[in-house]
Each structure stands twice: as structure tokens, then as C-alpha cells.
Design an enzyme around this catalytic site. Structure first.
Site, PDB file in Angstrom:
ATOM      1  CB  THR A 200      -5.759 -10.582   8.048  1.00 52.44           C
ATOM      2  OG1 THR A 200      -6.763  -9.748   8.628  1.00 52.44           O
ATOM      3  CG2 THR A 200      -4.781 -11.026   9.122  1.00 52.44           C
ATOM      4  N   GLY A 201      -6.394  -8.297   5.540  1.00 55.14           N
ATOM      5  CA  GLY A 201      -7.280  -7.987   4.418  1.00 55.14           C
ATOM      6  C   GLY A 201      -6.532  -8.104   3.091  1.00 55.14           C
TER       7      GLY A 201
ATOM      8  CD  GLN B   7      -6.136  -3.389  -2.142  1.00 52.58           C
ATOM      9  OE1 GLN B   7      -5.067  -2.832  -2.394  1.00 52.58           O
ATOM     10  NE2 GLN B   7      -6.815  -4.074  -3.056  1.00 52.58           N
TER      11      GLN B   7
ATOM     12  CE  LYS C 149      -9.777 -13.016  10.495  1.00 56.34           C
ATOM     13  NZ  LYS C 149      -9.618 -12.361   9.221  1.00 56.34           N
TER      14      LYS C 149
ATOM     15  CB  ILE D  68      -3.691   3.242   2.496  1.00 58.30           C
ATOM     16  CG1 ILE D  68      -2.201   3.087   2.854  1.00 58.30           C
ATOM     17  CG2 ILE D  68      -3.931   2.976   1.020  1.00 58.30           C
ATOM     18  CD1 ILE D  68      -1.275   4.054   2.164  1.00 58.30           C
ATOM     19  CB  THR D  69      -8.710   4.091   4.541  1.00 66.32           C
ATOM     20  OG1 THR D  69      -8.086   2.968   5.149  1.00 66.32           O
ATOM     21  CG2 THR D  69     -10.185   3.805   4.295  1.00 66.32           C
ATOM     22  CD  GLU D  70     -10.893   7.466  -2.666  1.00 64.16           C
ATOM     23  OE1 GLU D  70     -11.200   8.381  -3.432  1.00 64.16           O
ATOM     24  OE2 GLU D  70     -10.704   6.293  -3.049  1.00 64.16           O
TER      25      GLU D  70
ATOM     26  CE1 TYR E 172       1.904   6.083  -6.575  1.00 66.35           C
ATOM     27  CE2 TYR E 172       0.279   5.096  -8.036  1.00 66.35           C
ATOM     28  CZ  TYR E 172       0.707   5.408  -6.772  1.00 66.35           C
ATOM     29  OH  TYR E 172      -0.047   5.044  -5.692  1.00 66.35           O
TER      30      TYR E 172
ATOM     31  CD  GLU F  84      -6.391  16.895  -5.757  1.00 66.90           C
ATOM     32  OE1 GLU F  84      -6.132  16.104  -6.673  1.00 66.90           O
ATOM     33  OE2 GLU F  84      -7.060  16.584  -4.758  1.00 66.90           O
TER      34      GLU F  84
ATOM     35  CG  HIS G 295      -7.970  13.086  -4.762  1.00 68.28           C
ATOM     36  ND1 HIS G 295      -6.745  13.648  -5.050  1.00 68.28           N
ATOM     37  CD2 HIS G 295      -7.797  11.750  -4.880  1.00 68.28           C
ATOM     38  CE1 HIS G 295      -5.875  12.694  -5.329  1.00 68.28           C
ATOM     39  NE2 HIS G 295      -6.490  11.534  -5.242  1.00 68.28           N
TER      40      HIS G 295
END
Length: 285
Positions: A17-18, A20, A43, A96-98, A159, A209, A248
Site C-alpha cells: 500500500t506504500g 513504491q 490495511k 528492495i529497501t536500501e 539496466y 564494484e 552503495h
């Protein structure tokens, strides 16, 4: 064939529901991903783009088979969301969260490994099998189906390189963003072994990296076992100053291990082809 997921994978969205969670649920549905449920505490009973929302995972799995979950919750709540997914035995968890707190990451990765559950991330862009399924946030129009497996720390570079491959008529079997945080649930070595076993993947592209030791661990494995598939690496961070975090959370070098030089030399020593620029990857495929 794809690795880890396929078009039959049924997916839960935690934090649906957020902003993102809702936006990327819509994009994954458009791509054909089978999003069967969402969870946001408090929710339950709502619908997001037609997907039913539950308060708890145990309620969602009573009426849905769920194979994988994608997590879009704030960093401070990631541990509790992932712990709930582990307790409900969801086999693939994509975060996904950083910038998840380090000790939270260590705890949830240990919990998952003890139950044979795979975590991708934190700070992952997700997984995509072009033209079949995506569980993530990547712009899917740059990917095309083919025989190159991609594994990467960086979503954006993934990407860009997928776009270069596609524009040159080179498709991808599966693309996995392992995540850019200091500690991640699945390493390059683990993904590499999956690509090795995948009959449709003919070449493997590693987008690494500075920071961490995942590239060096892969080099050690290749030294002991030999290279069975054409492997190309592109490593970023050549100009990064020491002891300064770049991009990162995991992109920081203290000492020699994890440096650009260390990664490049270890990969070259075992026969991995090195691309100095993203476009150089094409000439090795």
C-alpha cells in the site's frame, strides 16, 4: 531455463500500500508477474490494482500459494517483515529497501539460511527473466530474452548494460541484482553456480564494484574449479578514494582487500575477461 524464478512463480508484495510498493506492483502486473497478494499491517481488506491486501502473511497464504515475496518496507521494519516471511516458509525473499541496519541483515540472513530460504538483497533491484517475469523495480523494456546471465551489485548499471546488450541483439537468460548493502543474502559465487548449471545460459556477465570480497571469493572458486562458461566482468570504482563510501553502503575499501586492483587482478588471474567500459562487454560475447 531461468534460474530461481519462472513465469509460474506466485508473488507476495510486503508494503504493497506504500507509494513504491503500489507503483511497482502495477508495473510487475503489466509485465505478467503473478502477484497474488499483498501485506500491510492495518490495511487488510483493501485491494491495490486488484490485488487483495492482508494484515499478516499467515492470512494471505490461507487462500494463496506463495513462492516468493518482494519487500518494500522502511529499513527499520525490514527485519520484522523478513522474519514474518521466513516463519511462513516463503522460499525466495527479495528485499528492495536500501540501508537495512547491519545487525538486522546479519540476523535475518542467518534465520533464512537455517530454513533453506534464499534472500536476495537488501538494496536489490530484483530479478528478471525477460519476456516472462520480473520481481523487482527494473525498467523491463531494456531487457530481452537470450543466453547471457547477468549478476550485479548495481541496479542502474544492470539496466545500462542490459540495454547495450539488447540494442546489439544479445538477450539475457536471467538478470539478478544481488544488492548493494554491506551484507547481502546471496553472493556472486552462489549465483554463478546457478548460471553454471543452467543449460540456456552460455555466457555470464558480472557487474561488480569496490568493497566486500564477493569477486575475490568467485575468483578463488574459479581457480579451484576452472571456468566452464564464458565470463566477463566489469568492475566500477577505479577512481574511488580509500576509506570513503561511494554510492552503495558496501562500496568502501579499507586496506587492499576489496579494492579495484584486488578484484581486477584476482579475476584476470583465473581467466575472466575484463571489460574496462560497459560497451567492451559486447566484444567478448
Amino acid at each position: 531455463m531461468p534460474i530461481l524464478i519462472n513465469e509460474e512463480t506466485r508473488v507476495l508484495v510486503q508494503g504493497i500500500t506504500g507509494k513504491q510498493g503500489s507503483m511497482h506492483t502495477e508495473k510487475m502486473l503489466e509485465y505478467g508477474t503473478k502477484i497474488v497478494a499483498g501485506v500491510t499491517p492495518g490495511k487488510g481488506g483493501l485491494k491495490v490494482h486488484g490485488v487483495p491486501v492482508y494484515d499478516k502473511i499467515e492470512e494471505a497464504i490461507k487462500s494463496n500459494r506463495i513462492d516468493a515475496t518482494i519487500v518494500f518496507v522502511p529499513a527499520r521494519n525490514v527485519f520484522y517483515a523478513v522474519k514474518e516471511a521466513i516463519e511462513n516458509n516463503i522460499k525466495i525473499i527479495i528485499i528492495i529497501t536500501e540501508l537495512t541496519p547491519l545487525h538486522d541483515s546479519l540476523q535475518m540472513i542467518e534465520l533464512a539460511r537455517n530454513k533453506g530460504i534464499r534472500i536476495i538483497g537488501p538494496n536489490s533491484a530484483g530479478i528478471i527473466v525477460p519476456n516472462k517475469i520480473k520481481i523487482g523495480i527494473m525498467p523491463h523494456h531494456v531487457f530481452s530474452y537470450g543466453k547471457v546471465g547477468i549478476m550485479s551489485r548495481s541496479g542502474t548499471l544492470t539496466y545500462e548494460i542490459a540495454n547495450i546488450l539488447t540494442k546489439n541483439g544479445i538477450g539475457q537468460s536471467t538478470s539478478i541484482s544481488v544488492g548493494g548493502d554491506r551484507v547481502v543474502g546471496t553472493t556472486f559465487l552462489e549465483v554463478y553456480k546457478m548460471f553454471e548449471e543452467d543449460k540456456e545460459t552460455e555466457s555470464i556477465v558480472l557487474i561488480g564494484e569496490i568493497g566486500g570480497t564477493m569477486e575475490e571469493e568467485l575468483s578463488k572458486y574459479l581457480m579451484e574449479n576452472g571456468i566452464k562458461k564464458n565470463t566477463i566482468a566489469y568492475i566500477v570504482g577505479k577512481a574511488a578514494p580509500p576509506e570513503k563510501r561511494m554510492g552503495h553502503a558496501g562500496a568502501i575499501v579499507i586496506g587492499e582487500i576489496g579494492s579495484y586492483k584486488s578484484k581486477l587482478e584476482s579475476l584476470m588471474k583465473v581467466g575472466v575477461k575484463i571489460a574496462m567500459k560497459p560497451y567492451d562487454i559486447i566484444k567478448y560475447l
